[in-house]
Design an enzyme around this catalytic site. Structure first.
Site, short mmCIF file in Angstrom:
data_model
loop_
_atom_site.label_atom_id
_atom_site.label_comp_id
_atom_site.label_asym_id
_atom_site.label_seq_id
_atom_site.Cartn_x
_atom_site.Cartn_y
_atom_site.Cartn_z
CB CYS A 99 -0.88 -30.98 24.63
SG CYS A 99 0.03 -30.57 26.14
CB CYS A 109 5.79 -28.58 25.97
SG CYS A 109 6.36 -30.34 25.65
CB CYS A 131 0.83 -33.57 21.75
SG CYS A 131 2.50 -34.60 22.29
#
Ligand code: SAH
Length: 352
Positions: free
Chosen positions: A120, A113, A117
């Site tokens: 995460c 991803c 974040c």
């Protein structure tokens, strides 16, 4: 000739393709019936197609491309995690979540991803690659077939909350949404699809204008821009004020309430003052706040919030009239809970 990936084709694309190859139009509906109604992808079993046609079609289409490496079932049997691996070693996961009234697939839209974040696992190493529309739909179809074979149940709901930032893979994700919700293809109800995003302003406007009418969940995680930037690097590029305007547009255009997701991390964003500021921020919204206590991720120093802090946080929201739910995500024992989907076993591959 490179083969076409069947699960990535909308009905129109399938019809156009067959037409361009001088194959009769009704073959499109024969194929979609076998695949989406009978869960059959083996052309040899498609008994109403002639042998010649089947041979021709086998040169044109690839159906199943994902290799299932492992399937793990949680102790309470409510969560099932599927790990798919490609020839090059890259892998991603999808999760099936069972509830009395629904069977939900949490799909991945990317391997890795780009959002990174703080809490995460999926973004720890950044983005490896986008998944194609075919791969997104195939996840759902394969899990649906598995469920049908196991219990006769169907997949009813989809959440784009697996690995990846769906709005960063916009074309593939929106094509997949078309296929998943087309009554003659996967046939899921639009109301039962939810896309979760870290917040990409222009894509939220675009998604609103597509007219899908699917649910939108926004990963807020902080009641102000400053704190949000600490938790979500993407927040620097997309200021909260602009995102809230885009979300307002989405909500007005689609006539759907927004869900605000808020991962509670001890000391970072779980204090009473955060709850008060959140209540103030959302006072003019008809919405649901989805509180998700942080699920531990290996290698991260963050802590789960205390029960007392969660309760205080909830009480403040209740007093302010903010509708909320608290989701203790399922499947922690098989690392299938929110944020725990990782690039399983890709460590040794040394890919960058
Ligand atoms: N990129 C999208 C979708 C993937 S994450 C997005 O950001 O919304 C889906 C949800 O899982 C997000 O709300 C995210 O905040 C939550 N999540 C991620 N990691 C988590 C963790 N370790 N504990 C609890 N929730 C987490």
């Amino acid at each position: 000739m490179t083969k076409h990936l069947f699960f990535g084709l909308t009905l129109q694309a399938l019809q156009d393709l067959l037409e361009s190859l001088q194959i009769k139009k009704f073959v499109a509906s024969q194929l979609t019936q076998w695949v989406y109604e009978k869960n059959v992808t083996d052309l040899n079993l498609m008994s109403n197609l002639s042998k010649d046609l089947r041979a021709k079609l086998s040169d044109i289409f690839n159906f199943e491309t994902l290799r299932l490496e492992t399937k793990e079932v949680s102790k309470d049997e409510q969560t099932v995690k599927y790990l798919w691996r490609f020839e090059d070693g890259l892998a991603f996961e999808s999760v099936l979540i069972l509830a009395p009234d629904r069977q939900t697939v949490c799909v991945s839209s990317q391997i890795g991803c780009p959002a990174r974040c703080a809490f995460c696992a999926s973004g720890k190493k950044g983005l490896f690659r986008h998944l194609t529309a075919h791969e997104i739909v195939e996840q759902v179809w394969r899990i649906h077939r598995d469920l049908q074979q196991q219990s006769g149940q169907s997949v009813t709901n989809i959440v784009f909350m697996g690995m990846g930032e769906p709005l960063e893979n916009y074309e593939a994700v929106t094509t997949a949404i078309r296929i998943l919700t087309d009554p003659s293809l996967m046939g899921l109800s639009k109301r039962r699809l939810t896309l979760s995003t870290v917040g990409i302003e222009d894509k939220i406007y675009r998604l609103a204008d597509e007219g899908f009418g699917i649910g939108l969940a926004f990963s807020l995680h902080a009641p102000n821009q400053k704190l949000r930037e600490k938790i979500i690097p993407y927040a620097r590029k997309y200021p909260l004020d602009d995102l809230l305007k885009a979300l307002r547009y989405y909500s007005q255009t689609t006539k759907k309430d927004i869900t605000f997701e808020y991962t509670l991390i001890r000391d970072w964003n779980d204090q009473p003052e955060h709850a008060l500021e959140l209540a103030e921020l959302l006072s003019s919204w008809q919405c649901t706040v989805n509180l998700i206590p942080y699920n531990p991720v290996e290698g991260l120093m963050l802590k789960i919030p205390s029960t007392k802090n969660i309760e205080t946080f909830r009480r403040i929201l209740t007093q302010a009239g903010i509708h909320h739910t608290c989701r203790y995500t399922k499947g922690r024992d098989i690392a299938a809970a929110c944020g725990q989907l990782a690039l399983k076993n890709t460590e040794q591959l040394n890919l960058q």
